[in-house]
Design a protein around this motif. Structure first.
Motif, PDB file in Angstrom:
ATOM      1  N   LEU A 185      45.165   2.638  45.141  1.00 11.04           N
ATOM      2  CA  LEU A 185      46.223   1.649  45.421  1.00 11.04           C
ATOM      3  C   LEU A 185      47.456   1.873  44.558  1.00 11.04           C
ATOM      4  CD1 LEU A 185      44.386  -1.758  46.032  1.00 11.04           C
ATOM      5  CD2 LEU A 185      45.509  -0.269  47.696  1.00 11.04           C
ATOM      6  N   GLU A 186      47.272   2.292  43.328  1.00  9.35           N
ATOM      7  CA  GLU A 186      48.434   2.559  42.473  1.00  9.35           C
ATOM      8  C   GLU A 186      49.219   3.765  42.988  1.00  9.35           C
ATOM      9  OE1 GLU A 186      46.949   0.552  38.288  1.00  9.35           O
ATOM     10  OE2 GLU A 186      46.355   2.620  38.726  1.00  9.35           O
ATOM     11  N   CYS A 187      48.527   4.775  43.495  1.00  8.00           N
ATOM     12  CA  CYS A 187      49.226   5.915  44.115  1.00  8.00           C
ATOM     13  C   CYS A 187      50.066   5.433  45.294  1.00  8.00           C
ATOM     14  CB  CYS A 187      48.235   6.976  44.593  1.00  8.00           C
ATOM     15  SG  CYS A 187      47.362   7.852  43.278  1.00  8.00           S
ATOM     16  N   LEU A 188      49.460   4.600  46.147  1.00  8.50           N
ATOM     17  CA  LEU A 188      50.185   4.092  47.323  1.00  8.50           C
ATOM     18  C   LEU A 188      51.329   3.165  46.916  1.00  8.50           C
ATOM     19  CD1 LEU A 188      47.252   3.425  49.820  1.00  8.50           C
ATOM     20  CD2 LEU A 188      48.800   5.398  49.733  1.00  8.50           C
ATOM     21  N   GLU A 189      51.114   2.338  45.903  1.00  6.31           N
ATOM     22  CA  GLU A 189      52.182   1.445  45.441  1.00  6.31           C
ATOM     23  C   GLU A 189      53.353   2.238  44.870  1.00  6.31           C
ATOM     24  OE1 GLU A 189      54.558  -1.819  44.395  1.00  6.31           O
ATOM     25  OE2 GLU A 189      52.998  -1.546  45.910  1.00  6.31           O
ATOM     26  N   HIS A 190      53.062   3.299  44.157  1.00  6.41           N
ATOM     27  CA  HIS A 190      54.123   4.176  43.650  1.00  6.41           C
ATOM     28  C   HIS A 190      54.963   4.691  44.814  1.00  6.41           C
ATOM     29  CE1 HIS A 190      56.111   7.237  41.238  1.00  6.41           C
ATOM     30  NE2 HIS A 190      55.661   8.179  42.059  1.00  6.41           N
ATOM     31  N   LEU A 191      54.303   5.132  45.863  1.00  9.83           N
ATOM     32  CA  LEU A 191      55.026   5.626  47.045  1.00  9.83           C
ATOM     33  C   LEU A 191      55.780   4.490  47.736  1.00  9.83           C
ATOM     34  CD1 LEU A 191      52.387   8.136  48.432  1.00  9.83           C
ATOM     35  CD2 LEU A 191      54.443   8.628  47.079  1.00  9.83           C
ATOM     36  N   ASN A 192      55.195   3.307  47.766  1.00  2.78           N
ATOM     37  CA  ASN A 192      55.896   2.161  48.353  1.00  2.78           C
ATOM     38  C   ASN A 192      57.178   1.855  47.593  1.00  2.78           C
ATOM     39  OD1 ASN A 192      53.962   1.781  50.337  1.00  2.78           O
ATOM     40  ND2 ASN A 192      52.885   0.160  49.222  1.00  2.78           N
ATOM     41  N   ARG A 193      57.133   1.941  46.288  1.00  2.00           N
ATOM     42  CA  ARG A 193      58.326   1.663  45.482  1.00  2.00           C
ATOM     43  C   ARG A 193      59.425   2.674  45.796  1.00  2.00           C
ATOM     44  NH1 ARG A 193      55.898  -0.349  39.602  1.00  2.00           N
ATOM     45  NH2 ARG A 193      54.584  -1.977  40.506  1.00  2.00           N
ATOM     46  N   TYR A 194      59.061   3.931  45.962  1.00  2.00           N
ATOM     47  CA  TYR A 194      60.050   4.941  46.345  1.00  2.00           C
ATOM     48  C   TYR A 194      60.571   4.673  47.754  1.00  2.00           C
ATOM     49  CZ  TYR A 194      60.223   8.009  42.336  1.00  2.00           C
ATOM     50  OH  TYR A 194      60.476   8.530  41.095  1.00  2.00           O
ATOM     51  N   SER A 195      59.677   4.310  48.664  1.00  2.00           N
ATOM     52  CA  SER A 195      60.091   4.046  50.045  1.00  2.00           C
ATOM     53  C   SER A 195      61.025   2.846  50.130  1.00  2.00           C
ATOM     54  CB  SER A 195      58.871   3.816  50.948  1.00  2.00           C
ATOM     55  OG  SER A 195      58.128   5.004  51.089  1.00  2.00           O
ATOM     56  N   ARG A 196      60.787   1.836  49.311  1.00  2.00           N
ATOM     57  CA  ARG A 196      61.671   0.658  49.310  1.00  2.00           C
ATOM     58  C   ARG A 196      63.102   1.056  48.971  1.00  2.00           C
ATOM     59  NH1 ARG A 196      57.642  -2.238  45.553  1.00  2.00           N
ATOM     60  NH2 ARG A 196      55.915  -2.521  47.016  1.00  2.00           N
ATOM     61  N   TYR A 197      63.248   2.082  48.164  1.00  2.00           N
ATOM     62  CA  TYR A 197      64.595   2.571  47.844  1.00  2.00           C
ATOM     63  C   TYR A 197      65.076   3.616  48.857  1.00  2.00           C
ATOM     64  CZ  TYR A 197      68.525   4.940  45.867  1.00  2.00           C
ATOM     65  OH  TYR A 197      69.765   5.497  45.727  1.00  2.00           O
ATOM     66  N   MET A 201      49.401  11.682  47.752  1.00  2.00           N
ATOM     67  CA  MET A 201      48.256  11.518  48.645  1.00  2.00           C
ATOM     68  C   MET A 201      47.122  12.426  48.171  1.00  2.00           C
ATOM     69  SD  MET A 201      47.144   9.708  51.067  1.00  2.00           S
ATOM     70  CE  MET A 201      48.737   9.018  51.477  1.00  2.00           C
ATOM     71  N   GLN A 202      47.464  13.633  47.744  1.00  2.00           N
ATOM     72  CA  GLN A 202      46.439  14.520  47.189  1.00  2.00           C
ATOM     73  C   GLN A 202      45.805  13.884  45.954  1.00  2.00           C
ATOM     74  OE1 GLN A 202      48.204  18.384  46.572  1.00  2.00           O
ATOM     75  NE2 GLN A 202      48.377  18.789  48.761  1.00  2.00           N
ATOM     76  N   GLN A 203      46.617  13.237  45.136  1.00  2.00           N
ATOM     77  CA  GLN A 203      46.110  12.543  43.951  1.00  2.00           C
ATOM     78  C   GLN A 203      45.142  11.429  44.368  1.00  2.00           C
ATOM     79  OE1 GLN A 203      49.228  10.666  41.685  1.00  2.00           O
ATOM     80  NE2 GLN A 203      47.849  10.019  40.043  1.00  2.00           N
ATOM     81  N   ALA A 204      45.524  10.631  45.362  1.00  4.25           N
ATOM     82  CA  ALA A 204      44.673   9.538  45.842  1.00  4.25           C
ATOM     83  C   ALA A 204      43.355  10.078  46.398  1.00  4.25           C
ATOM     84  CB  ALA A 204      45.409   8.723  46.901  1.00  4.25           C
ATOM     85  N   LEU A 205      43.421  11.195  47.105  1.00  5.88           N
ATOM     86  CA  LEU A 205      42.203  11.788  47.669  1.00  5.88           C
ATOM     87  C   LEU A 205      41.296  12.359  46.575  1.00  5.88           C
ATOM     88  CD1 LEU A 205      43.659  13.412  50.896  1.00  5.88           C
ATOM     89  CD2 LEU A 205      42.212  11.359  50.736  1.00  5.88           C
ATOM     90  N   ARG A 206      41.887  12.837  45.479  1.00  2.00           N
ATOM     91  CA  ARG A 206      41.074  13.286  44.340  1.00  2.00           C
ATOM     92  C   ARG A 206      40.333  12.101  43.712  1.00  2.00           C
ATOM     93  NH1 ARG A 206      45.639  16.574  43.351  1.00  2.00           N
ATOM     94  NH2 ARG A 206      46.361  15.171  41.695  1.00  2.00           N
TER      95      ARG A 206
END
Length: 184
Positions: free
Chosen positions: A42-54, A168-173
């Motif tokens: 979830l933290e990996c996805l939230e990091h990406l969400n924060r970038y996407s929000r910008y 995503m690779q990090q989340a899958l690891r």
């Protein structure tokens, strides 16, 4: 195949990976960390969400303001664009610290994080489609952590997708480590 089409396929695959491999995990599994200082799925996805929000709105504005004229569908690279892409390229195994406001470590996250990621991916798909009619060479996307500097539209699109692929690779690891732990 054009670079935009490749980026679109990669973004679609990332969306599918989350929908089919991560969304069905329990909240405990989604919040599992391999170590106290690592990120959960979830933290990996939230990091990406924060970038996407910008970046999604910044890209939408840049594409809108640079469409309708002569489209330049090829992505060309500035020095800064090449450096930015090298840092986030999934093959680059060197860890990089993220800026503080983009670091989701120890955030209270739930299923809404997964849903938000999937929504951002749908938005990114629309941006990639619209970008085919834009001047991808135009420096029009302010860099999130230093907005006086700008990336070319094409560079910024590629940056977003590669950055997502890396995390995503990090989340899958993390998921793989979770499965190893459950088996043991």
């Amino acid at each position: 195949m054009s670079t935009l089409k490749q980026l679109s396929q990669t973004a679609h695959q990332l969306q599918e990976t989350v929908a089919t491999q991560l969304a069905q995990l329990s909240l405990d599994e989604l919040n599992f960390k391999t170590s106290p200082d690592s990120w959960s799925i979830l933290e990996c996805l939230e990091h990406l969400n924060r970038y996407s929000r910008y970046y999604n709105p910044a890209l939408a504005t840049a594409i809108e303001n640079n469409s309708g004229g002569a489209a330049v569908p090829e992505i060309t690279y500035s020095w800064m664009g090449r450096k930015s892409l090298e840092v986030v390229r999934p093959q680059n195994t060197k860890k990089h610290k993220t800026v503080k406001h983009m670091n989701p470590a120890n955030s209270d996250l739930g299923r809404a994080t997964v849903e938000e990621f999937l929504q951002h991916q749908t938005g990114l798909q629309h941006l990639l489609q619209r970008a085919a009619n834009a001047d991808l060479h135009k420096k029009a996307v302010p860099v999130e952590f230093f907005r006086l500097m700008k990336l070319r539209i094409g560079e910024a699109l590629e940056f977003v997708v590669l950055h997502e692929e890396r995390h995503m690779q990090q989340a899958l690891r993390v998921k793989a480590q979770l499965q190893k732990q459950e088996v043991a």
